[in-house]
Design an enzyme around this catalytic site. Structure first.
Site, PDB file in Angstrom:
ATOM      1  N   HIS A  19      -3.018   2.969  47.241  1.00 47.98           N
ATOM      2  CA  HIS A  19      -3.597   3.252  48.550  1.00 47.98           C
ATOM      3  C   HIS A  19      -4.851   2.418  48.808  1.00 47.98           C
ATOM      4  CE1 HIS A  19      -1.792   7.582  48.047  1.00 47.98           C
ATOM      5  NE2 HIS A  19      -0.863   6.672  48.306  1.00 47.98           N
ATOM      6  N   PRO A  20      -4.818   1.099  48.619  1.00 48.90           N
ATOM      7  CA  PRO A  20      -6.029   0.304  48.867  1.00 48.90           C
ATOM      8  C   PRO A  20      -6.355   0.262  50.352  1.00 48.90           C
ATOM      9  CG  PRO A  20      -4.154  -1.147  48.486  1.00 48.90           C
ATOM     10  CD  PRO A  20      -3.676   0.255  48.208  1.00 48.90           C
TER      11      PRO A  20
END
Length: 552
Positions: free
Chosen positions: A468-469
């Site tokens: 989930h960058p």
């Protein structure tokens, strides 16, 4: 070639923008380096572990050595295919908590509070609750993105929710509705047995219009003339060409590639650009900074009954499941198998949930390797709001080179305290009466791992990215030197250029990022078209009254 709008990236936000802009009559060109998403590896929900481990569909990014995680390089999959990461992700659908977006507004993203973004979530959704509860007034009914629920036929899904209740936590019929907090059914972007990616929901319908075109090529830089973005330089078929934008250029290339493209175009920290011999167009120190992610661990339990998905983990069963899916789009192949979840507050003084669970009725890793124990099940657990921050930077001025990605995971004492709490609270849940008929013993971390020191050693060796960058082109006010885009997603200091994807998140949201990334594309399209935003919602989200009590 030229169009009114040139979008770089056919991912979650880019596909949504292509659909809405072309729907309004504007001409659109979408540039995507990846290829087709056809075939069962992407379209079959249960095959989710395959595409993110295939070079054909994934950019193959890894982090720099992470000093607080035994200098491990962690995988950072990003979709290199139409649909982007929505074509290789776990298909989990989470809007985020209302207070996530209120925090965005407090940080300078004016017009992005929960009341502002809820109408866009509703506009994009076509929600199917399967008759399992939830208030439809909080959900969308006719949007392009189908959101469904798995059948939850395995008793372990219900045991997980009941164990959460027995441990003293809330339950929720719809964590994407009024009340996120609690244990309940998990939602997925699956429709009629197929992955319902941004490509299926948005891009394919858009490409049926005469005014939307998809180009396969590698974007190398944004062309800026006299302070205005006028096009995108791409490489395709062995030659370099410029795709011109009559109105605006939009980067929707991910939280990794969008800041990389800005820096290659001379937009970023001046000193860093100078290191690579890049002329400075706009000195924006925030480009590439503020990198955030969710880390998670798998707590795995050996099962005392042979009721888990492990019984299907052999070549014959996989072939049968695959054949059933190919011909009927039904059966085990038609679900991502993440069908129960939980969002809890780790302590009474926490305002809203800061821990998320994904429950899976098999003990298995994302790379498809199962636990040696055989039958088992697991909860993916991790803190939602780590204070650690990292950065994306250039490795060179060559567009073909991957950027440097440094998350700086677990760099604060708060991170370690939060993760230990995650493990201990998960153990409490698995120890409840609801799991007594199913638990044999703990596989991972194992009963011997109890002290803070032992837990820390386990975390260092086993914590993995939840993929989930975000946050590397942070949204904020124009006078904020560390903001990259303003509240209409316009790059500060350059005309005719916007960024609209997960990179503009001021802070990571509570849960998986596909839903808020699509929402960003939906809302940014209205800004690009010069339309008034959708009317603010008057709906009041549920906030745990125990938090208010704890403050008194």
């Amino acid at each position: 070639m030229q169009a009114d709008f040139v979008i770089v990236g056919a991912g979650s936000a880019g596909c949504a923008m292509a659909y809405r802009l072309s729907e309004a009559g504007a001409s659109v060109i979408v540039i995507e380096h990846g290829g087709t998403d056809a075939g069962p590896f992407i379209q079959m929900p249960a095959a989710l572990s395959y595409p993110m481990n295939m070079k054909r569909y994934d950019w193959g990014f890894t982090s720099e050595p992470e000093p607080h995680l035994n200098n491990r390089r962690l995988a950072c999959p990003r979709g290199k295919v139409i649909g982007g990461s929505s074509s290789i992700n776990g298909m989990v659908y989470v809007r985020g908590h209302a207070m996530d977006f209120d925090h965005w507004a407090e940080q300078g993203a004016d017009g992005w509070s929960y009341a502002d973004v809820l109408p866009y979530f509703k506009r994009m959704e076509n929600w199917h609750d399967g008759g399992h509860g939830g208030d439809p007034t909080w959900r969308g009914a006719d949007g392009p993105l189908h959101v469904s629920r798995g059948p939850r036929q395995n008793p372990l899904y219900h045991a997980f929710v009941e164990a959460g209740r027995q441990a003293g936590y809330h339950t929720t019929e719809d964590y994407n509705g009024q009340k996120q907090e609690g244990f309940g059914p998990m939602e997925q972007t699956v429709w009629q047995g197929r992955r319902w990616s941004a490509a299926n929901a948005y891009l394919r319908p858009a490409l049926k219009r005469d005014n939307c075109t998809l180009i396969n090529g590698l974007a190398q830089r944004v062309v800026v003339e006299d302070g205005r973005a006028v096009g995108v330089e791409i490489r395709r078929g062995g030659r370099v060409e410029v795709i011109r934008a009559n109105r605006e250029v939009v980067l929707a290339a991910s939280s990794i590639n969008s800041p990389k493209l800005l820096m290659l175009s001379g937009i970023g920290p001046a000193s860093h650009l100078a290191e690579h011999g890049i002329n400075v167009v706009a000195d924006r120190p925030g480009v590439g900074q503020n990198l955030q992610d969710h880390l998670e661990l798998y707590l795995q339990m050996a099962a005392s009954q042979p009721i888990t998905l492990y019984k299907h983990w052999n070549l014959v069963s996989k072939a049968v499941i695959g054949a059933q899916w190919l011909f009927t789009k039904t059966g085990f192949g038609a679900s991502n198998q993440f069908e129960s979840t939980g969002f809890i507050r780790s302590q009474p003084g926490v305002q809203y949930p800061d821990i998320q669970f994904h429950f899976l009725p098999i003990a298995v890793r994302y790379d498809g390797k199962v636990a040696a124990e055989g039958h088992g099940f697991q909860a993916h657990v991790g803190p939602m709001r780590s204070p650690s921050r990292g950065a994306v930077s250039l490795a060179s001025a060559n567009p073909a080179d991957a950027p440097r990605i440094f998350f700086n995971y677990m760099s604060t004492d708060e991170d370690w305290a939060d993760f230990r709490r995650c493990i201990r609270l998960t153990r409490e849940i698995f120890a409840q009466e609801a799991f007594k008929p199913f638990v044999k013993h703990e596989i991972q971390p194992g009963d011997a791992v109890q002290s803070d020191a032992d837990l820390d050693a386990f975390i260092k060796e086993h914590a993995e990215s939840a993929y989930h960058p975000c946050g590397t082109c942070r949204m904020g006010r124009a006078d904020d030197r560390h903001a990259v885009v303003d509240a209409e997603a316009r790059v500060i200091g350059v005309d005719g250029l916007r960024v609209a994807d997960s990179s503009i998140f001021p802070r990571i949201t509570n849960g998986n990022l596909n839903a808020p990334s699509i929402m960003v594309g939906e809302k940014a399209a209205d800004h690009l078209l010069g339309r008034d935003p959708l009317a603010r919602s008057n709906d009041e989200p549920w906030i745990n009254p125990a938090w208010a009590t704890a403050q008194r």
